[in-house]
Write a protein that holds these residues in place. Structure first.
Motif, mmCIF file in Angstrom:
data_model
loop_
_atom_site.group_PDB
_atom_site.id
_atom_site.type_symbol
_atom_site.label_atom_id
_atom_site.label_comp_id
_atom_site.label_asym_id
_atom_site.label_seq_id
_atom_site.Cartn_x
_atom_site.Cartn_y
_atom_site.Cartn_z
ATOM 1 N N ILE A 1 45.463 -74.453 -62.397
ATOM 2 C CA ILE A 1 44.595 -74.265 -61.529
ATOM 3 C C ILE A 1 45.107 -72.927 -60.335
ATOM 4 N N ARG A 2 46.110 -73.819 -59.444
ATOM 5 C CA ARG A 2 47.399 -73.618 -58.666
ATOM 6 C C ARG A 2 48.122 -71.965 -59.091
ATOM 7 N N GLU A 3 48.229 -72.700 -60.413
ATOM 8 C CA GLU A 3 48.936 -71.827 -60.975
ATOM 9 C C GLU A 3 48.460 -69.933 -61.473
ATOM 10 N N LEU A 4 46.948 -70.094 -62.271
ATOM 11 C CA LEU A 4 46.315 -69.349 -62.559
ATOM 12 C C LEU A 4 45.726 -68.643 -61.282
ATOM 13 N N VAL A 5 45.408 -69.333 -60.433
ATOM 14 C CA VAL A 5 44.660 -68.358 -58.667
ATOM 15 C C VAL A 5 45.535 -67.405 -58.819
ATOM 16 N N SER A 6 46.955 -67.862 -58.533
ATOM 17 C CA SER A 6 47.873 -67.600 -57.340
ATOM 18 C C SER A 6 49.076 -66.278 -57.835
ATOM 19 N N VAL A 7 48.081 -66.246 -59.679
ATOM 20 C CA VAL A 7 48.202 -64.857 -60.413
ATOM 21 C C VAL A 7 47.763 -63.797 -60.036
ATOM 22 N N TYR A 8 46.518 -64.126 -60.071
ATOM 23 C CA TYR A 8 45.045 -62.962 -59.600
ATOM 24 C C TYR A 8 44.927 -62.829 -58.416
ATOM 25 N N MET A 9 46.498 -63.849 -57.628
ATOM 26 C CA MET A 9 45.379 -63.193 -56.308
ATOM 27 C C MET A 9 47.134 -62.809 -55.730
ATOM 28 N N THR A 10 48.073 -62.898 -56.548
ATOM 29 C CA THR A 10 49.228 -61.895 -56.145
ATOM 30 C C THR A 10 49.184 -60.609 -57.063
ATOM 31 N N ALA A 11 48.646 -60.417 -57.873
ATOM 32 C CA ALA A 11 47.431 -58.976 -58.870
ATOM 33 C C ALA A 11 47.072 -57.917 -58.178
ATOM 34 N N SER B 1 47.544 -62.732 -46.423
ATOM 35 C CA SER B 1 47.166 -63.633 -47.202
ATOM 36 C C SER B 1 46.221 -64.983 -47.207
ATOM 37 N N VAL B 2 46.189 -65.858 -48.723
ATOM 38 C CA VAL B 2 45.192 -66.838 -49.235
ATOM 39 C C VAL B 2 46.405 -67.342 -49.345
ATOM 40 N N LEU B 3 45.352 -69.342 -48.723
ATOM 41 C CA LEU B 3 46.321 -70.422 -49.562
ATOM 42 C C LEU B 3 45.252 -71.093 -49.883
ATOM 43 N N ILE B 4 46.277 -71.450 -51.106
ATOM 44 C CA ILE B 4 45.732 -72.267 -52.383
ATOM 45 C C ILE B 4 45.456 -73.336 -52.432
ATOM 46 N N VAL B 5 44.154 -74.516 -52.087
ATOM 47 C CA VAL B 5 44.484 -75.593 -52.341
ATOM 48 C C VAL B 5 43.949 -76.560 -53.580
ATOM 49 N N ASP B 6 44.796 -76.586 -54.537
ATOM 50 C CA ASP B 6 44.093 -77.536 -55.395
ATOM 51 C C ASP B 6 45.024 -78.543 -56.489
ATOM 52 N N ASP B 7 44.726 -80.183 -56.954
ATOM 53 C CA ASP B 7 45.642 -80.753 -56.842
ATOM 54 C C ASP B 7 46.207 -80.529 -58.618
ATOM 55 N N GLU B 8 45.548 -79.624 -58.990
ATOM 56 C CA GLU B 8 45.714 -79.492 -60.313
ATOM 57 C C GLU B 8 46.254 -78.228 -60.749
ATOM 58 N N ALA B 9 48.662 -77.948 -60.980
ATOM 59 C CA ALA B 9 49.016 -77.378 -60.872
ATOM 60 C C ALA B 9 48.464 -76.146 -61.707
#
Length: 235
Positions: A13-23, A3-11
């Motif tokens: 960036i959070r969404e883009l990184v989340s998509v790649y990490m989930t994939a 599991s990975v916790l992504i911390v960023d105030d820009e939504a």
């Protein structure tokens, strides 16, 4: 599943990184500020944290230091700061790696994989199976790769994953002098100039935790102009 916790105030960036990490097969948690990051970290206990330096409330450096005070969970910092001094400062706070913005999400996934691999399976001194089977003892210093525990005499020493890998690389060959670049290659399997200078930061942290003096060290000696070595005799 890691599991990975992504911390960023820009939504975005959070969404883009989340998509790649989930994939890539990771379970993902997110937070948008420093206070929420600490809450999410303590609630979910992720295997790795991707942490932006410039976030509201507690900034990334403060969050990194708070996490490091209670856990050795790997942390990759996201930073727009270019100078080597700033990057070394992140290592001072306990970060394991950093990625400079703007970044490729695919590169970040690769960094996450590399950090998790390094912290799970150190590459020093032979195969991973051989490392797990044998404890490393040099005088009063004892390292157990199977449990990743360290002790000096009867006293336990709490090292981060990166600190353990670094110390074990040297302790596996006591008396041998390692350059910074050699330590990076043996302990983490990569070589980068800024990270090489950051070895000094980790050595200082290890010395502090071992109760080692710089002027008359028991465990880790500096060989001026060359690198570092673990002393054979530390009694």
């Amino acid at each position: 599943m890691a599991s990975v916790l992504i911390v960023d105030d820009e939504a975005n960036i959070r969404e883009l990184v989340s998509v790649y990490m989930t994939a890539a097969g990771y379970e993902v948690f997110t937070a948008q500020d420093g206070n929420a990051a600490l809450v999410a970290f303590r609630d979910h206990l992720p295997d790795l944290v991707v942490l932006d330096i410039m976030i509201p409330g507690l900034d990334g450096a403060e969050v990194c230091a708070a996490i490091r005070a209670e856990s050795s969970t790997p942390i990759i910092m996201l930073t727009a700061r270019e100078s080597e001094l700033d990057k070394v400062a992140l290592l001072e706070r306990g970060a394991d790696d950093y990625v400079t913005k703007p970044f490729s999400p695919a590169e970040l996934v690769a960094r996450v994989r590399a950090v998790l691999r390094r912290t799970a399976e150190p590459v020093y001194g032979g195969s991973a199976n051989e490392v797990r089977e044998a404890a490393i003892q040099v005088g009063e210093l004892l390292l157990d790769p199977a449990t990743r525990e360290v002790s000096v005499g009867d006293s336990a020493v709490d090292l981060t994953a990166r600190e353990f890998n670094l110390l074990a690389a040297m302790a596996s060959e006591p008396g041998v002098v390692f350059s910074r670049e050699s330590l990076l290659d043996r302990a983490w399997g990569f070589n980068e100039y800024v990270e090489a200078r950051g070895v000094d930061v980790h050595i200082r942290h290890i010395r502090e935790k071992l109760g080692d003096g710089v002027a008359a060290p028991r465990f880790i000696e500096t060989v001026r102009g060359v690198g570092y070595r673990v002393r054979r005799d530390n009694s």
